[in-house]
Design a protein around this motif. Structure first.
Motif, PDB file in Angstrom:
ATOM      1  N   GLU A   1     -10.175  38.050  70.091  1.00  0.00           N
ATOM      2  CA  GLU A   1      -9.200  37.151  70.648  1.00  0.00           C
ATOM      3  C   GLU A   1      -7.735  37.749  70.415  1.00  0.00           C
ATOM      4  O   GLU A   1      -7.012  37.420  71.742  1.00  0.00           O
ATOM      5  CB  GLU A   1      -9.432  35.688  70.155  1.00  0.00           C
ATOM      6  N   SER A   2      -7.463  38.329  69.491  1.00  0.00           N
ATOM      7  CA  SER A   2      -5.975  38.455  69.053  1.00  0.00           C
ATOM      8  C   SER A   2      -5.790  39.679  70.308  1.00  0.00           C
ATOM      9  O   SER A   2      -4.692  39.852  70.624  1.00  0.00           O
ATOM     10  CB  SER A   2      -5.815  39.069  67.773  1.00  0.00           C
ATOM     11  N   ALA A   3      -6.619  40.771  70.548  1.00  0.00           N
ATOM     12  CA  ALA A   3      -6.813  41.861  70.951  1.00  0.00           C
ATOM     13  C   ALA A   3      -6.449  41.767  72.536  1.00  0.00           C
ATOM     14  O   ALA A   3      -5.553  41.986  73.376  1.00  0.00           O
ATOM     15  CB  ALA A   3      -7.877  42.916  70.902  1.00  0.00           C
TER      16      ALA A   3
ATOM     17  N   SER B   1      -8.266  44.778  77.554  1.00  0.00           N
ATOM     18  CA  SER B   1      -9.401  44.536  78.464  1.00  0.00           C
ATOM     19  C   SER B   1     -10.752  44.273  77.577  1.00  0.00           C
ATOM     20  O   SER B   1     -10.578  44.582  76.493  1.00  0.00           O
ATOM     21  CB  SER B   1      -9.529  45.540  79.695  1.00  0.00           C
ATOM     22  N   HIS B   2     -11.648  43.898  78.423  1.00  0.00           N
ATOM     23  CA  HIS B   2     -13.101  43.706  77.599  1.00  0.00           C
ATOM     24  C   HIS B   2     -13.340  45.246  77.163  1.00  0.00           C
ATOM     25  O   HIS B   2     -13.841  45.297  75.986  1.00  0.00           O
ATOM     26  CB  HIS B   2     -13.979  43.157  78.426  1.00  0.00           C
ATOM     27  N   TYR B   3     -13.109  46.162  77.771  1.00  0.00           N
ATOM     28  CA  TYR B   3     -13.378  47.661  77.588  1.00  0.00           C
ATOM     29  C   TYR B   3     -12.721  48.054  76.401  1.00  0.00           C
ATOM     30  O   TYR B   3     -13.008  48.730  75.345  1.00  0.00           O
ATOM     31  CB  TYR B   3     -13.352  48.361  78.556  1.00  0.00           C
ATOM     32  N   GLY B   4     -11.197  47.569  76.445  1.00  0.00           N
ATOM     33  CA  GLY B   4     -10.495  48.034  75.194  1.00  0.00           C
ATOM     34  C   GLY B   4     -10.750  47.483  73.920  1.00  0.00           C
ATOM     35  O   GLY B   4     -10.805  47.964  72.840  1.00  0.00           O
ATOM     36  N   VAL B   5     -11.350  46.034  73.955  1.00  0.00           N
ATOM     37  CA  VAL B   5     -11.721  45.358  72.731  1.00  0.00           C
ATOM     38  C   VAL B   5     -12.927  45.944  72.367  1.00  0.00           C
ATOM     39  O   VAL B   5     -13.001  46.447  70.967  1.00  0.00           O
ATOM     40  CB  VAL B   5     -11.994  43.821  73.129  1.00  0.00           C
ATOM     41  N   PHE B   6     -13.584  46.330  73.092  1.00  0.00           N
ATOM     42  CA  PHE B   6     -15.022  47.009  72.609  1.00  0.00           C
ATOM     43  C   PHE B   6     -14.720  48.356  71.912  1.00  0.00           C
ATOM     44  O   PHE B   6     -15.274  48.740  70.956  1.00  0.00           O
ATOM     45  CB  PHE B   6     -16.065  47.195  73.882  1.00  0.00           C
ATOM     46  N   LEU B   7     -14.081  49.351  72.805  1.00  0.00           N
ATOM     47  CA  LEU B   7     -13.823  50.626  72.368  1.00  0.00           C
ATOM     48  C   LEU B   7     -12.910  50.848  71.129  1.00  0.00           C
ATOM     49  O   LEU B   7     -13.153  51.441  70.314  1.00  0.00           O
ATOM     50  CB  LEU B   7     -13.456  51.510  73.463  1.00  0.00           C
ATOM     51  N   ARG B   8     -11.734  50.085  71.280  1.00  0.00           N
ATOM     52  CA  ARG B   8     -10.680  50.300  70.296  1.00  0.00           C
ATOM     53  C   ARG B   8     -10.835  49.178  69.072  1.00  0.00           C
ATOM     54  O   ARG B   8     -10.132  49.648  67.859  1.00  0.00           O
ATOM     55  CB  ARG B   8      -9.407  49.869  70.841  1.00  0.00           C
ATOM     56  N   ILE B   9     -11.475  48.196  68.995  1.00  0.00           N
ATOM     57  CA  ILE B   9     -11.546  47.195  68.128  1.00  0.00           C
ATOM     58  C   ILE B   9     -12.841  47.077  67.347  1.00  0.00           C
ATOM     59  O   ILE B   9     -13.090  47.423  66.098  1.00  0.00           O
ATOM     60  CB  ILE B   9     -11.208  45.728  68.345  1.00  0.00           C
ATOM     61  N   MET B  10     -13.884  46.885  68.223  1.00  0.00           N
ATOM     62  CA  MET B  10     -15.222  46.393  67.754  1.00  0.00           C
ATOM     63  C   MET B  10     -16.347  47.656  67.247  1.00  0.00           C
ATOM     64  O   MET B  10     -16.730  47.763  66.349  1.00  0.00           O
ATOM     65  CB  MET B  10     -15.861  45.639  68.968  1.00  0.00           C
ATOM     66  N   LEU B  11     -15.916  48.536  68.303  1.00  0.00           N
ATOM     67  CA  LEU B  11     -16.824  49.986  67.881  1.00  0.00           C
ATOM     68  C   LEU B  11     -16.559  50.516  66.589  1.00  0.00           C
ATOM     69  O   LEU B  11     -17.505  51.029  65.821  1.00  0.00           O
ATOM     70  CB  LEU B  11     -16.597  50.848  69.125  1.00  0.00           C
ATOM     71  N   PRO B  12     -15.153  50.719  66.314  1.00  0.00           N
ATOM     72  CA  PRO B  12     -14.905  51.072  64.926  1.00  0.00           C
ATOM     73  C   PRO B  12     -15.393  50.278  63.711  1.00  0.00           C
ATOM     74  O   PRO B  12     -15.888  51.058  62.703  1.00  0.00           O
ATOM     75  CB  PRO B  12     -13.275  51.421  65.097  1.00  0.00           C
ATOM     76  N   LEU B  13     -15.201  49.261  64.096  1.00  0.00           N
ATOM     77  CA  LEU B  13     -15.576  48.206  62.936  1.00  0.00           C
ATOM     78  C   LEU B  13     -17.091  48.461  62.364  1.00  0.00           C
ATOM     79  O   LEU B  13     -17.570  47.877  61.383  1.00  0.00           O
ATOM     80  CB  LEU B  13     -15.251  46.927  63.220  1.00  0.00           C
ATOM     81  N   ALA B  14     -17.955  48.632  63.759  1.00  0.00           N
ATOM     82  CA  ALA B  14     -19.420  48.559  63.470  1.00  0.00           C
ATOM     83  C   ALA B  14     -19.672  50.129  63.320  1.00  0.00           C
ATOM     84  O   ALA B  14     -21.046  50.373  63.284  1.00  0.00           O
ATOM     85  CB  ALA B  14     -20.055  48.190  64.831  1.00  0.00           C
ATOM     86  N   MET B  15     -19.009  50.988  62.706  1.00  0.00           N
ATOM     87  CA  MET B  15     -19.306  52.374  62.590  1.00  0.00           C
ATOM     88  C   MET B  15     -20.340  52.565  61.611  1.00  0.00           C
ATOM     89  O   MET B  15     -21.523  53.282  61.544  1.00  0.00           O
ATOM     90  CB  MET B  15     -18.170  53.230  62.036  1.00  0.00           C
ATOM     91  N   PRO B  16     -20.535  51.851  60.218  1.00  0.00           N
ATOM     92  CA  PRO B  16     -21.676  51.950  59.325  1.00  0.00           C
ATOM     93  C   PRO B  16     -23.026  51.741  60.057  1.00  0.00           C
ATOM     94  O   PRO B  16     -23.973  52.516  59.883  1.00  0.00           O
ATOM     95  CB  PRO B  16     -21.366  50.906  58.305  1.00  0.00           C
ATOM     96  N   GLY B  17     -22.981  50.559  60.921  1.00  0.00           N
ATOM     97  CA  GLY B  17     -24.492  50.627  61.843  1.00  0.00           C
ATOM     98  C   GLY B  17     -24.664  51.580  62.692  1.00  0.00           C
ATOM     99  O   GLY B  17     -25.895  51.787  62.909  1.00  0.00           O
ATOM    100  N   LEU B  18     -23.634  52.088  63.478  1.00  0.00           N
ATOM    101  CA  LEU B  18     -23.794  53.116  64.410  1.00  0.00           C
ATOM    102  C   LEU B  18     -24.264  54.434  63.627  1.00  0.00           C
ATOM    103  O   LEU B  18     -25.214  55.077  64.134  1.00  0.00           O
ATOM    104  CB  LEU B  18     -22.543  53.684  65.221  1.00  0.00           C
ATOM    105  N   ILE B  19     -23.600  54.925  62.406  1.00  0.00           N
ATOM    106  CA  ILE B  19     -24.204  56.004  61.880  1.00  0.00           C
ATOM    107  C   ILE B  19     -25.764  55.758  61.171  1.00  0.00           C
ATOM    108  O   ILE B  19     -26.415  56.680  61.293  1.00  0.00           O
ATOM    109  CB  ILE B  19     -23.124  56.347  60.640  1.00  0.00           C
ATOM    110  N   THR B  20     -26.113  54.763  60.848  1.00  0.00           N
ATOM    111  CA  THR B  20     -27.161  54.400  60.423  1.00  0.00           C
ATOM    112  C   THR B  20     -28.597  54.425  61.466  1.00  0.00           C
ATOM    113  O   THR B  20     -29.347  55.149  61.362  1.00  0.00           O
ATOM    114  CB  THR B  20     -27.352  52.707  59.835  1.00  0.00           C
ATOM    115  N   VAL B  21     -28.044  54.003  62.492  1.00  0.00           N
ATOM    116  CA  VAL B  21     -29.238  53.985  63.461  1.00  0.00           C
ATOM    117  C   VAL B  21     -29.090  55.442  64.052  1.00  0.00           C
ATOM    118  O   VAL B  21     -30.254  55.968  64.364  1.00  0.00           O
ATOM    119  CB  VAL B  21     -28.478  53.112  64.838  1.00  0.00           C
TER     120      VAL B  21
END
Length: 248
Positions: free
Chosen positions: A141-143, A149-169
């Motif tokens: 919401e802050s972003a 944009s929706h893509y910006g929130v996903f790529l710049r905020i959410m995706l880096p924060l979920a990096m442990p899960g991405l690496i595990t998968v």
């Protein structure tokens, strides 16, 4: 140890003994050249990296949408993905083969990449979706208020924060793709497109009654080294991702 021995050292009743000098390092070059392990190695790398990248892209985007957006049928779609985990892969071999044959994707590394990536989607979505659900909505919401944009929130905020899960998968998928045998055996009939597990089976079949234990163990060692190194390097990340996902 076995890859540095000749047949005589196996047949003398001391298979677990240390190899005798001189060590037969030539078993590796012999296996690499005579049994075309160089080609199999490259094929496995292409299939593993391609499948891992495609599976991660599809899992991350699908998991994010299902976790952060509510729309009609979103719950049904989630359970549709998860329910596929209960279907044994062996039951899909025959229809899958005819489907890929109709689409002209048999005997193709591209077809194998698509098949592996699709098969890895349920697990990837299950894990990654849990990470996205645990992230505070105030961040997105802050972003958005700052003009993202929706893509910006996903790529710049959410995706880096979920990096442990991405690496595990990614690592779990890489282990699975690298060692997969039945699907690669069924889809591929061109020796030039064999992956390492199929190449090992073909190598053993070609030996017939003159089994060369040293080269066979050398081929097995070659197939093990990349995945062992990968796991050793990212072991802490895997543990971190699994524990974080469980707690959240």
């Amino acid at each position: 140890m076995g890859s540095l021995k000749d047949n005589q050292q196996f047949f003398n009743g001391k298979a677990w003994a240390l190899p005798k000098f001189p060590l037969l390092w030539s078993n590796f070059s012999y296996t690499w050249e005579t049994y075309h392990f160089g080609r199999y190695f490259v094929n496995s790398i292409v299939v593993t990296v391609g499948s891992m990248a495609l599976a991660l892209l599809l899992s991350a985007t699908t998991g994010y949408v299902l976790a952060r957006y509510t729309f009609k049928g979103s719950g049904l779609l989630y359970y549709f993905y998860i329910s596929s985990l209960m279907i044994p892969a062996i039951l899909t071999l025959v229809p899958m083969f005819f489907l890929f044959d109709t689409l002209h994707l048999t005997n193709s590394l591209t077809g194998l990449i698509l098949l592996y990536a699709i098969g890895a989607l349920p697990f990837g979505i299950f894990v990654i979706m849990g990470f996205f659900k645990s992230l505070p909505r105030e961040l997105s919401e802050s972003a958005t208020m700052d003009g993202a944009s929706h893509y910006g929130v996903f790529l710049r905020i959410m995706l880096p924060l979920a990096m442990p899960g991405l690496i595990t998968v990614s690592i779990v998928n890489a282990l699975s793709f690298w060692n997969e045998y039945p699907l690669a055996l069924i889809l591929m009939n061109d020796p030039g497109r064999y992956t390492l597990p199929v190449g090992l089976a073909v190598m053993q079949g070609e030996m017939q009654y003159r089994t060369e234990w040293g080269p066979l163990f050398a081929g097995l060692f070659i197939s093990m080294v990349p995945i062992l190194l990968l796991y050793a390097i990212f072991q802490s990340r895997i543990n971190e991702g699994l524990v974080a996902g469980a707690v959240k």
